[in-house]
Design a protein around this motif. Structure first.
Motif, mmCIF file in Angstrom:
data_model
loop_
_atom_site.group_PDB
_atom_site.id
_atom_site.type_symbol
_atom_site.label_atom_id
_atom_site.label_comp_id
_atom_site.label_asym_id
_atom_site.label_seq_id
_atom_site.Cartn_x
_atom_site.Cartn_y
_atom_site.Cartn_z
ATOM 1 N N GLY A 104 49.624 53.109 -5.366
ATOM 2 C CA GLY A 104 49.527 53.585 -3.943
ATOM 3 C C GLY A 104 49.946 52.574 -2.883
ATOM 4 O O GLY A 104 50.342 51.638 -3.276
ATOM 5 N N CYS A 105 50.115 52.882 -1.578
ATOM 6 C CA CYS A 105 50.436 52.072 -0.565
ATOM 7 C C CYS A 105 49.539 50.885 -0.234
ATOM 8 O O CYS A 105 49.887 50.043 0.692
ATOM 9 C CB CYS A 105 50.786 52.791 0.565
ATOM 10 N N GLY A 106 48.163 51.156 -0.461
ATOM 11 C CA GLY A 106 47.131 50.150 -0.034
ATOM 12 C C GLY A 106 46.924 50.183 1.513
ATOM 13 O O GLY A 106 47.261 51.088 1.903
ATOM 14 N N ASN A 107 46.271 48.877 1.985
ATOM 15 C CA ASN A 107 46.214 48.852 3.300
ATOM 16 C C ASN A 107 47.441 48.438 4.167
ATOM 17 O O ASN A 107 47.335 47.208 4.196
ATOM 18 C CB ASN A 107 45.089 47.967 3.737
ATOM 19 N N ASP A 108 48.310 49.388 4.436
ATOM 20 C CA ASP A 108 49.634 48.509 4.580
ATOM 21 C C ASP A 108 49.913 48.875 6.309
ATOM 22 O O ASP A 108 51.001 48.618 6.823
ATOM 23 C CB ASP A 108 50.711 49.680 3.967
ATOM 24 N N GLY A 109 48.769 49.366 6.987
ATOM 25 C CA GLY A 109 48.841 49.371 8.486
ATOM 26 C C GLY A 109 49.301 50.756 8.915
ATOM 27 O O GLY A 109 49.397 50.910 10.135
ATOM 28 N N TYR A 110 49.917 51.584 8.067
ATOM 29 C CA TYR A 110 50.176 52.797 8.145
ATOM 30 C C TYR A 110 49.348 53.866 7.946
ATOM 31 O O TYR A 110 49.789 54.788 7.380
ATOM 32 C CB TYR A 110 51.644 52.979 7.622
ATOM 33 N N GLY A 111 48.168 53.709 8.061
ATOM 34 C CA GLY A 111 47.056 54.558 7.653
ATOM 35 C C GLY A 111 47.095 55.668 8.510
ATOM 36 O O GLY A 111 47.554 55.807 9.674
ATOM 37 N N ILE A 112 46.231 56.719 8.052
ATOM 38 C CA ILE A 112 46.039 58.079 8.741
ATOM 39 C C ILE A 112 45.349 57.937 10.126
ATOM 40 O O ILE A 112 45.809 58.412 11.216
ATOM 41 C CB ILE A 112 45.369 59.315 7.929
ATOM 42 N N ALA A 113 44.628 57.024 10.021
ATOM 43 C CA ALA A 113 43.453 56.561 11.563
ATOM 44 C C ALA A 113 44.416 56.031 12.439
ATOM 45 O O ALA A 113 44.269 56.374 13.533
ATOM 46 C CB ALA A 113 42.303 55.961 10.982
ATOM 47 N N ALA A 114 45.410 55.029 12.039
ATOM 48 C CA ALA A 114 46.173 54.226 12.945
ATOM 49 C C ALA A 114 47.491 55.453 13.269
ATOM 50 O O ALA A 114 47.704 55.399 14.805
ATOM 51 C CB ALA A 114 47.140 53.213 12.174
ATOM 52 N N ALA A 115 47.867 56.275 12.752
ATOM 53 C CA ALA A 115 48.866 57.250 12.905
ATOM 54 C C ALA A 115 48.105 58.190 14.031
ATOM 55 O O ALA A 115 48.843 58.523 14.918
ATOM 56 C CB ALA A 115 49.535 57.991 11.708
ATOM 57 N N ARG A 116 46.927 58.731 13.694
ATOM 58 C CA ARG A 116 46.390 59.556 14.567
ATOM 59 C C ARG A 116 46.229 58.890 16.029
ATOM 60 O O ARG A 116 46.577 59.764 17.020
ATOM 61 C CB ARG A 116 44.972 60.022 13.953
ATOM 62 N N LYS A 117 45.732 57.723 15.979
ATOM 63 C CA LYS A 117 45.490 56.965 17.529
ATOM 64 C C LYS A 117 46.950 56.909 18.086
ATOM 65 O O LYS A 117 47.097 57.256 19.328
ATOM 66 C CB LYS A 117 44.966 55.854 17.214
ATOM 67 N N LYS A 118 48.005 56.507 17.421
ATOM 68 C CA LYS A 118 49.364 56.285 18.072
ATOM 69 C C LYS A 118 49.892 57.627 18.454
ATOM 70 O O LYS A 118 50.667 57.852 19.687
ATOM 71 C CB LYS A 118 50.182 55.428 17.330
#
Length: 462
Positions: A165-179
């Motif tokens: 998997g991608c792990g905690n790569d900074g491009y998670g769903i929560a970050a994407a939703r916010k932006k």
């Protein structure tokens, strides 16, 4: 103006550009040169980048796309991610690590595109079983070409990434939703009414995915400084399933269309797996595929035999038109000045109907059809053919019904002999041409053989 985020930048970008300026050109001019140009036609995948966007359901989704044929308006309200943006705190992304560990880079030119396709594959979040691993990983990179023939280690990298998997790569769903929600507040998406007014008055071409229209820019160097971009409104990308069928917004991409229809129409799903690449399917739209009026477009024959209808709109007025009557001649349609396709209605097949699609092309995947046949036949209680609808692409200047062949099937027994006789009627239905994809004689023989294939696959088992 396109308002979007780029990689790990903390502030959104605002960029104005002509309609024929591509995302690839923008990136390379801005110094993000990891994204390469290999073909400028969406075939090789070297230009692959990834966008996160809010889909028609309002949820963040990541997908790869061909930046070489994506117009700049495509970026509106999206989070654009390139190969340079994957590294985090000086460490390689898991997709990059997997390629390094599996020795997946050869000359290196195509490598950034492969990495981004692996990244998109990883962000899809689909669990991979051992039984489907090879199929899924092959599909994930099917839109990328390696001219050094290094696919084995790249597939190994994809398989390893699917497990880790991608792990905690900074491009998670929560970050994407916010932006993405921030971008929608900064630049609210236009409505269908906005598009309709613009289309009626702007006297400019309508663009959605641009996967075909942009080829005139990148391959023939034809300018297209202005366009009405329809790809930015989720309102026009919605797919509504109802009892009678599916109401599909013209801006819905083929990936979402496949997900919506695939379980009910397995043959349609099989065809879509050979419809372009993952990058193309995520970018190209159902409305563009129809309005482009190509004689080898894969969607129209299938929709014609299902009895699809279009909702055509100009300003506040709209009208319905059977898809079969939309095509008037080579690249000529029934669209009036200022009119555009708003919705495609695809009815469900009648109870007991047998629906099949057969595509013939030089390459199995990611290739334009030499010919394509769609069959939708219904068997009577007595075992005879109660109704027959057959349409073809690549056999005439427009997607077209095989009405003489249909008549030869009507009321006849569902046998190989019946279909063999009907196949001979194709001479009256079509006068195919020879071109770079197939000779006219090949098309004739292949078409007749598809009739026999359909009969063999659908004959009632005793």
């Amino acid at each position: 103006m396109a308002v979007f985020y780029l990689n790990r930048e903390s502030a959104p970008r605002r960029e104005s550009a002509a309609a024929d300026a591509t995302v690839l050109e923008y990136l390379r001019a801005a110094g993000w040169t990891g994204t390469k140009e290999g073909c400028a036609s969406g075939d090789c995948g070297a230009c692959t980048a990834v966008v996160a966007e809010l889909n028609a359901e309002g949820k963040p989704a990541f997908r790869g796309f061909n930046s070489c044929i994506a117009p700049m308006p495509f970026l509106a309200r999206k989070w654009l991610i390139t190969v340079e943006g994957l590294k985090q705190n000086g460490r390689l992304h898991p997709a990059q690590k997997a390629m390094v560990k599996a020795h997946g880079s050869q000359c290196g030119f195509c490598t950034p595109g492969f990495v981004m396709s692996l990244f998109a594959f990883c962000k899809s979040g689909a669990a991979q079983s051992e039984e489907t691993m090879r199929e899924k990983t092959t599909a994930a990179i099917s839109g990328n070409l390696c001219r050094c023939t290094g696919y084995r280690p790249i597939l190994a990298a994809a398989a390893a990434l699917a497990k880790t998997g991608c792990g905690n790569d900074g491009y998670g769903i929560a970050a994407a939703r916010k932006k993405l929600r921030e971008l929608h507040l900064l630049s609210p998406p236009p409505s269908a009414n906005d598009f309709s007014r613009a289309a009626a008055t702007a006297k400019a071409p309508i663009l959605a995915g641009g996967t075909d229209s942009m080829l005139a820019v990148t391959q023939q160097l034809k300018p297209m400084p202005r366009a009405v971009f329809i790809g930015g409104a989720n309102e026009l990308a919605q797919i509504k399933k109802q009892k009678d069928g599916w109401h599909i917004g013209a801006a819905a991409n083929w990936e979402s269309v496949g997900r919506a229809l695939g379980s009910a129409l397995p043959s349609f799903a099989e065809m879509l797996a050979r419809f372009g690449s993952p990058q193309i399917r995520g970018q190209a739209t159902i409305g563009g595929n129809i309005a482009n009026a190509s004689p080898v477009a894969d969607g129209p024959p299938a929709f014609i035999v299902l009895g699809a209808e279009l909702v055509l709109r100009r300003g506040a007025k709209s009208r319905r038109l059977p898809l079969e009557k939309f095509f008037l001649g080579y690249k000529k349609t029934a669209l009036r000045q200022g009119e555009w396709i708003e919705t495609v209605f695809v009815p469900k097949p009648a109870r007991g109907a047998v629906f099949r699609i057969y595509k013939v092309s030089k390459r199995r995947e990611d290739d334009i059809s030499a010919l394509l046949f769609a069959f939708c036949l219904r068997r009577s209680a007595e075992g005879k053919i109660a109704e027959a609808k057959i349409a073809a692409g690549g056999m005439a200047e427009i997607p077209k019904r095989a009405k003489f062949a249909e008549k030869a099937l009507q009321g006849k027994p569902w046998t190989m002999q019946t279909f063999a006789r009907a196949a001979r009627e194709l001479e009256k239905d079509f006068s195919p041409i020879g071109d770079m994809r197939a000779s006219k004689e090949y098309r004739r023989r292949a078409a007749a053989n598809l009739f026999l294939r359909f009969a063999e696959e659908t004959a009632r088992k005793k």
